[in-house]
Design an enzyme around this catalytic site. Sequence first.
Site, PDB file in Angstrom:
ATOM      1  N   ASN A  28     -42.133  25.641   7.367  1.00 43.10           N
ATOM      2  CA  ASN A  28     -40.940  26.484   7.452  1.00 43.10           C
ATOM      3  C   ASN A  28     -41.260  27.638   8.413  1.00 43.10           C
ATOM      4  OD1 ASN A  28     -42.382  28.415   6.010  1.00 43.10           O
ATOM      5  ND2 ASN A  28     -41.338  28.023   4.074  1.00 43.10           N
ATOM      6  N   GLY A  81     -38.125  22.840   0.173  1.00 40.88           N
ATOM      7  CA  GLY A  81     -39.049  22.248   1.152  1.00 40.88           C
ATOM      8  C   GLY A  81     -39.638  20.949   0.629  1.00 40.88           C
ATOM      9  N   ASP A  82     -39.921  20.912  -0.659  1.00 39.18           N
ATOM     10  CA  ASP A  82     -40.473  19.691  -1.250  1.00 39.18           C
ATOM     11  C   ASP A  82     -39.428  18.574  -1.217  1.00 39.18           C
ATOM     12  OD1 ASP A  82     -42.721  21.201  -1.782  1.00 39.18           O
ATOM     13  OD2 ASP A  82     -42.011  21.759  -3.778  1.00 39.18           O
TER      14      ASP A  82
HETATM   15  O1  RIB Z   1     -42.476  24.409  -3.538  1.00 33.95           O
HETATM   16  C1  RIB Z   1     -42.223  24.843  -4.838  1.00 33.95           C
HETATM   17  C2  RIB Z   1     -43.471  24.735  -5.662  1.00 33.95           C
HETATM   18  O2  RIB Z   1     -44.437  25.632  -5.174  1.00 33.95           O
HETATM   19  C3  RIB Z   1     -43.274  25.093  -7.116  1.00 33.95           C
HETATM   20  O3  RIB Z   1     -42.979  23.965  -7.898  1.00 33.95           O
HETATM   21  C4  RIB Z   1     -44.574  25.763  -7.502  1.00 33.95           C
HETATM   22  O4  RIB Z   1     -45.288  25.019  -8.415  1.00 33.95           O
HETATM   23  C5  RIB Z   1     -45.337  25.955  -6.199  1.00 33.95           C
HETATM   24  O5  RIB Z   1     -46.383  25.099  -6.113  1.00 33.95           O
END
Ligand code: RIB
Length: 308
Positions: A186, A254-255
């Site tokens: 990002n 982002g995940d």
């Molecule tokens: O990207 C979000 C994550 O970042 C959260 O779930 C937290 O655990 C951190 O690792």
Amino acid sequence: MGENFVTVMGSYVTDLAFITDKLPAWGETYMGSGFRMGPGGKGSNQAVAAARAGARVSFISKVGRDLFGDMARKTYRDESIDTAYLYATDSPTGAASIVVHANNAENSIVVVPGACFELTPEEVAEAKPLIASSAAFVAQLELPVETVEFGLRLAHSLGVPTILNPAPGRALPESIFAQCDYMTPNETEAEIITGRKVASIGDAEDAADALLARGVRNVVVTLGARGALVRSATVRELVPAFCAGEVVDTTGAGDAFNGGFAVALAEGRDLVAAVRFGCAVAGISVTRPGTAPSMPHREEVEALLRRA
Ligand code: RIB
């Protein structure tokens, strides 16, 4: 290489999220308005996002033999994620303290990775047959950087496309860049890695070019509501973000992007189409509270892509 098979290597921690309209100062106690606990960790969230978005997923990590570790194992059973290389240790599973702004959905996080930070290159090497059969290999930076680089190097040597989501941002060894087919920072992470201010789209373009010059083959700078900037030797494009409803919690966006992006690449979509798919996954996740629990299922992503 197994089409549609994604290997994610990364962290699991349990998320403890506190809803508040203000961050307390040092020494201050402040009354929040809500609390949630659930599975988290960037690696684990990306594995859940990829599984729900339609991939067969294997997750390489390490958790403790404790309550939080049990929460991780239950999550993978529920999401049908393969755990052949989910190692166990007597050290405690990690946790993240997440503060979510009650009004604007922004977040700030302190993460203590705990057990997953004990994952070693030797343990990742045991997963070589699994990695070799993957259509994409995904890593982040909540593991020791030596383990991350080892995994990327192994996957790359096996001809498996590698994605490094360099989160949380940190300076990286020069040797890691050439192991990355795709890097997805990002703005903040791009700034930390390149040492250049990244505020405008033009800044993001410059940062992406700097990463290409260091050996990354494709760069995607995720820009939140402004979308995602895509850069490679042949592609220069800004993919718009998706609006899928009211934004309630941006934690894990982002995940969501990275999980969806990996699935689309594994299915053979081109770079821009894969980024668009990832943006759709992220666009839905931010309309729901939590991290892993907020990840959408494939049919929801397809519906949003059709509507757009
Ligand atoms: O990207 C979000 C994550 O970042 C959260 O779930 C937290 O655990 C951190 O690792």
